[in-house]
Scaffold this active site. Structure first.
Site, mmCIF file in Angstrom:
data_model
loop_
_atom_site.group_PDB
_atom_site.id
_atom_site.type_symbol
_atom_site.label_atom_id
_atom_site.label_comp_id
_atom_site.label_asym_id
_atom_site.label_seq_id
_atom_site.Cartn_x
_atom_site.Cartn_y
_atom_site.Cartn_z
ATOM 1 N N GLY A 103 40.865 79.550 -34.278
ATOM 2 C CA GLY A 103 39.611 80.119 -34.800
ATOM 3 C C GLY A 103 39.547 79.976 -36.306
ATOM 4 O O GLY A 103 40.304 79.204 -36.901
ATOM 5 N N ASN A 104 38.657 80.710 -36.910
ATOM 6 C CA ASN A 104 38.582 80.700 -38.376
ATOM 7 C C ASN A 104 38.150 82.078 -38.883
ATOM 8 O O ASN A 104 37.871 82.974 -38.089
ATOM 9 C CB ASN A 104 37.633 79.592 -38.875
ATOM 10 C CG ASN A 104 36.233 79.763 -38.334
ATOM 11 O OD1 ASN A 104 35.569 80.742 -38.642
ATOM 12 N ND2 ASN A 104 35.785 78.819 -37.503
ATOM 13 N N HIS A 105 38.082 82.229 -40.204
ATOM 14 C CA HIS A 105 37.871 83.562 -40.792
ATOM 15 C C HIS A 105 36.411 83.988 -40.908
ATOM 16 O O HIS A 105 36.121 84.998 -41.535
ATOM 17 C CB HIS A 105 38.508 83.619 -42.182
ATOM 18 C CG HIS A 105 40.006 83.674 -42.126
ATOM 19 N ND1 HIS A 105 40.677 84.672 -41.482
ATOM 20 C CD2 HIS A 105 40.951 82.833 -42.619
ATOM 21 C CE1 HIS A 105 41.974 84.462 -41.585
ATOM 22 N NE2 HIS A 105 42.165 83.342 -42.264
ATOM 23 N N ALA A 108 30.214 78.907 -38.091
ATOM 24 C CA ALA A 108 31.371 78.128 -38.532
ATOM 25 C C ALA A 108 32.053 77.600 -37.265
ATOM 26 O O ALA A 108 32.998 78.199 -36.753
ATOM 27 C CB ALA A 108 32.311 79.010 -39.334
#
Ligand code: C5P
Length: 401
Positions: free
Chosen positions: A209-211, A277
């Site tokens: 995943g990402n932030h 995102a």
């Protein structure tokens, strides 16, 4: 919110002028840009310093700013600057000057130069308000399109009871807010927004995943809903709650799920704003069971995710409007324009990584808008919700033109 809206507040000589301080505070809270013009008489009731501080702009009173240098207050520019001119309180004397065009003060001269809607909130004693002179003046102004906010009934400064109290500042601010919102070209339009990160499963308990917090998508959805649009927000996992019950929220986890939802909905939409995102890659295979830590090394083969925005641009009709975001680290403008063309966008919001206070983990952001024909518009650093309002204002302007 009134972000991007320029409100000129005129103050005339009435005891109700103290309420104008609250009106200005309300307008600033709604993120309007506010400038104030006062008549000399009004400065006996409230200090220019108070109104300058609250409006965050110098207050204009005289035609001449500085006698020595000959600098003058440009009433024409002020009149043209405003999206709305509200005179609150409007005294009986000033109302009569508006009718006759007696421009012996800056406020009336500005009124004569203004091209925007003009509103007045009368305030005076009950007998002055009832007088046929005031009545005639008000009806002449109404006939010419000036919007009169009726005074309310109650106790007056004279000690008498009756009609003549200036409407409460909160109510006036709310009326201004409603006026601009009713105005929105987005009212009733279908808007699809993507937001948040995507989680790409490795096994039943792990993911890539990402932030991304999902905040941008939600702020965009809020701003569009406030302007009366029918909003569908497709969001990846986020901890932030969508408060506006009018927003249709579709929760997804992976890029493929987001893609499927977009494919299903896009043809019924007027506008797309894609801020998610999305992970560029996903694991080729998702293990059925939790992967055990047996070997020293673990290799996960990744495959490319679909570019959802690219697909949407390829399936965009002439009547649809599409917005994408980009965060570039080098040759940002050049690469941004390439992305705008490649993804067939109407607007690309370029995030800056090179400025303090902008980018990940900040409540502020600094963006530029890239449009076809190499058009670029850059903004200063501002609050993220103000950035969202700028984006939606830009879409509105394009749809109106
Ligand atoms: O190409 P890049 O990832 O820089 O483009 C970013 C823009 O494209 C954002 O608007 C993002 O929401 C969108 N995007 C997408 N699907 C992807 C990757 C990015 O919709 N797979």
């Amino acid at each position: 919110m009134l972000s991007g809206k320029k409100i000129l507040v005129g103050v005339t000589g009435s005891i109700a002028a103290y309420k104008t301080a609250y009106l200005i505070r309300e307008l600033i809270k709604l993120e309007a840009e506010v400038k104030v013009i006062m008549t000399k008489a009004s400065s006996d009731f409230i200090s220019p310093l108070t109104l300058a501080t609250l409006s965050k702009n110098p207050v204009a009173i005289d035609f001449v700013k500085d006698e020595e240098s000959g600098e003058w207050e440009n009433h024409v520019a002020l009149g043209l600057w405003a999206d709305l001119f509200i005179i609150a309180p409007a005294s009986a004397n000033s109302i009569s000057k508006l009718v006759s065009g007696n421009a012996d003060n800056l406020l009336v001269a500005t009124y004569l130069s203004a091209k925007c809607p003009v509103w007045i909130a009368p305030a005076m004693d009950l007998d002055m308000f009832k007088h046929f002179s005031t009545n005639e003046n008000l009806s002449k102004l109404r006939d010419k399109g000036v919007h009169v906010i009726e005074p309310t009934e109650g106790e007056l400064a004279s000690g008498l009871e009756g009609k003549g109290r200036m409407e409460e500042p909160e109510v006036i601010a709310q009326l201004i807010h409603e006026y601009f919102m009713a105005d929105s070209i987005l009212k009733g339009r279908n808007i699809l927004i993507t937001g948040g990160p995507t989680y790409e499963a490795i096994d039943p308990v792990r993911f890539i995943g990402n932030h991304s917090s999902g905040k941008t998508g939600i702020l965009l959805a809020d701003e569009c809903a406030k302007r009366g649009a029918k909003v569908t927000l497709i969001t990846g996992p986020t901890n932030i709650k969508v408060k506006d019950p009018h927003i249709n929220v579709i929760n997804v986890r992976s890029a493929l799920e987001m893609m499927q939802a977009v494919e299903k909905l896009w043809s019924g939409m007027d506008i797309g704003i894609f801020s998610a995102a999305v992970a560029d890659y996903r694991p080729l295979e998702v293990a059925d069971e939790k992967i055990k830590k047996s070997d020293e090394e673990l290799t996960i083969k990744l495959v490319k995710n679909p570019d959802i925005l690219l697909w949407t641009g390829e399936h965009k009709r002439a009547d649809q409007y599409l917005v994408g975001f980009a965060l570039e680290t080098e040759n940002e403008v050049e690469n941004g324009f390439k992305k705008l063309a490649k993804k067939n966008l109407d607007l690309l919001v370029l995030n800056s990584l090179n400025d303090k206070g902008a980018g990940f983990g900040h409540d502020t952001n600094k963006v530029s808008f890239l449009k076809t024909n190499n058009k670029i518009r850059s903004f200063e650093l501002k609050d993220k919700s103000a950035v969202m309002a700028d984006i939606i204002n830009e879409i509105e302007e394009d749809l109106e033109s």
